[in-house]
Scaffold this active site. Sequence first.
Site, PDB file in Angstrom:
ATOM      1  N   HIS A  32      61.041  36.363  69.241  1.00  0.00           N
ATOM      2  CA  HIS A  32      59.972  37.184  70.114  1.00  0.00           C
ATOM      3  C   HIS A  32      60.572  38.267  70.921  1.00  0.00           C
ATOM      4  O   HIS A  32      61.669  37.919  71.450  1.00  0.00           O
ATOM      5  CB  HIS A  32      59.178  36.237  70.942  1.00  0.00           C
ATOM      6  N   GLU A  46      55.329  42.552  65.502  1.00  0.00           N
ATOM      7  CA  GLU A  46      54.609  42.662  66.678  1.00  0.00           C
ATOM      8  C   GLU A  46      55.212  43.728  67.364  1.00  0.00           C
ATOM      9  O   GLU A  46      56.492  43.966  67.977  1.00  0.00           O
ATOM     10  CB  GLU A  46      55.187  41.558  67.531  1.00  0.00           C
ATOM     11  N   ASN A  67      50.285  32.473  71.503  1.00  0.00           N
ATOM     12  CA  ASN A  67      51.465  32.136  72.283  1.00  0.00           C
ATOM     13  C   ASN A  67      50.976  32.230  73.826  1.00  0.00           C
ATOM     14  O   ASN A  67      50.592  33.383  74.210  1.00  0.00           O
ATOM     15  CB  ASN A  67      52.222  33.360  71.923  1.00  0.00           C
ATOM     16  N   GLY A 122      50.842  43.010  75.192  1.00  0.00           N
ATOM     17  CA  GLY A 122      50.532  42.907  76.522  1.00  0.00           C
ATOM     18  C   GLY A 122      50.248  44.163  77.117  1.00  0.00           C
ATOM     19  O   GLY A 122      49.985  44.285  78.485  1.00  0.00           O
ATOM     20  N   GLU A 145      60.136  39.479  73.841  1.00  0.00           N
ATOM     21  CA  GLU A 145      60.421  39.205  75.081  1.00  0.00           C
ATOM     22  C   GLU A 145      61.867  38.399  75.355  1.00  0.00           C
ATOM     23  O   GLU A 145      62.570  38.470  76.041  1.00  0.00           O
ATOM     24  CB  GLU A 145      59.394  38.391  75.788  1.00  0.00           C
ATOM     25  N   LYS A 195      52.825  31.756  76.226  1.00  0.00           N
ATOM     26  CA  LYS A 195      54.038  32.302  77.035  1.00  0.00           C
ATOM     27  C   LYS A 195      54.261  31.402  78.295  1.00  0.00           C
ATOM     28  O   LYS A 195      53.797  29.890  78.241  1.00  0.00           O
ATOM     29  CB  LYS A 195      53.526  33.626  77.467  1.00  0.00           C
ATOM     30  N   SER A 234      48.394  42.913  71.315  1.00  0.00           N
ATOM     31  CA  SER A 234      46.843  43.104  71.972  1.00  0.00           C
ATOM     32  C   SER A 234      45.937  42.685  70.941  1.00  0.00           C
ATOM     33  O   SER A 234      44.728  43.413  71.036  1.00  0.00           O
ATOM     34  CB  SER A 234      46.937  44.437  72.612  1.00  0.00           C
TER      35      SER A 234
HETATM   36  C1  PEP Z   1      52.749  38.125  72.140  1.00  0.00           C
HETATM   37  O1  PEP Z   1      53.343  37.728  73.059  1.00  0.00           O
HETATM   38  O2  PEP Z   1      53.173  37.763  70.977  1.00  0.00           O
HETATM   39  C2  PEP Z   1      51.598  39.115  72.061  1.00  0.00           C
HETATM   40  C3  PEP Z   1      51.093  39.773  70.906  1.00  0.00           C
HETATM   41  O3  PEP Z   1      51.042  39.368  73.243  1.00  0.00           O
HETATM   42  P1  PEP Z   1      49.403  40.081  73.473  1.00  0.00           P
HETATM   43  O4  PEP Z   1      48.797  39.585  72.542  1.00  0.00           O
HETATM   44  O5  PEP Z   1      49.180  39.794  74.867  1.00  0.00           O
HETATM   45  O6  PEP Z   1      49.848  41.650  73.401  1.00  0.00           O
END
Ligand code: PEP
Length: 249
Positions: A95, A167, A9, A173, A97, A11, A212
């Site tokens: 997601h 997630e 992703n 992040g 976010e 973003k 992460s």
């Molecule tokens: C994501 O945005 O779906 C995500 C898991 O980000 P990150 O790997 O940076 O934690």
Amino acid sequence: MRKIIAAGNWKMNGSREMTQTLLSELKTGLQAGTNADVLVFPAFGYLQQAVELVKGSVIQVGAQNLSTAEKGAFTGEMSGAMLKDLGCTHVLVGHSERRAMNHETSEVVAEKFAMAQKTGLVPVLCVGETLSEREAGNTKVVVAAQLQAVLDHCGVDSLADSVLAYEPVWAIGTGKTATPEQAQEVHAFLRNTLSALDAKIADSLRILYGGSVKGANASALFAMQDVDGGLVGGASLDSGQFLEICAAA
Ligand code: PEP
């Protein structure tokens, strides 16, 4: 045997140059073959470029969002049909976010899930709890409710043509990854919840972990029985890291 998915992703990151460089490095790195299904989710503006660039490779392109509407006066939105027309195969829905920053409720997410399937896209449904929800012992209640909204709107059969991603919001992040055991516990819970409705669909559904994921922790996560790959944010912008994650499959 469920095939591992490595999904990146991107973003709101990138440029034409970055898209070109990253995808050509991934194509080269994957030329010798991979055990993973590899997906990238660039921002809307780079989807067409990405679709052109991945031709002839194993990489598939998805979008990060779609509208609940089919077409019309929805300024700034993209429809599922448009994404399909551009050559996308997948789309992220729910997601964290977007749930947090764009106030997308689980009901809106369910509508997007339905619209994705109606337009021939595979929805990647993201669920996950915040840190305070985890600390209050509510992880399973939260993810079950997020999943239930899709079950109520679309029925269990719809899960057959989808991907689920767990997630935990506190791990996105932040550099704080869930331990493989923490991920496994929630993945098994999600699969068992679906199994009670349809064991076959539950068994074949791929459930990704996101939060992460990096080259260094992907193998331990993917080794867990119910972890079928990763939805990767930050590390997917680095071809070396993302190729390591693909190799962990
Ligand atoms: C994501 O945005 O779906 C995500 C898991 O980000 P990150 O790997 O940076 O934690």
